[in-house]
Design a protein around this motif. Sequence first.
Motif: not given
Length: 151
Positions: A11-13, A19-25, A92-99, A121-131
């Motif tokens: 899932e490249p997009e 990745r942008r969110i995980l590495t923004a800070y 949004g925010e990203v959560k990653v789970a694993g070992r 697991e990789v999860v991206h939580t954000h708002l829709n276009e209408a917010g």
Amino acid sequence: MTSWSDVEQAEPEFAAKARRILTAYKHLTLATVRADGSPRISGIEIRITDGELTFGSMPDARKGADLLRDPRFALHSATVDPPDDAPAQWPGEVKVAGRARCTGDLTGAVEGLAFTADLHEVVHTHLNEAGDRLVVEFWHPGKGLRRVERE
């Protein structure tokens, strides 16, 4: 083992946004399992290099001991609030789970242990276009990407 490059290939997009969110800070939060089974959260810095999500643990740090005993982890990106005047622009925010797999000693000026993430697991939580609705996109190896919208 499922690496970051597996997410990028599947899932490249989605992987690029995550990745942008995980590495923004620089500072993120890592959850590990204590010896008594209770959760522990610690600050962490990560790298995504050569298709692998990696992080380290300083000598004698509890998070490293936790991961050596029980490799399960959850990683959470830095969290920022949606802009009041433009909530849909919230990344949004990203959560990653694993070992976590210990790969030996850290190399360079900092001592400690190096770990590579086997992603479950990789999860991206954000708002829709209408917010006005919460969007949860989650990827699992072998199951692909799913999207759920909630009010």
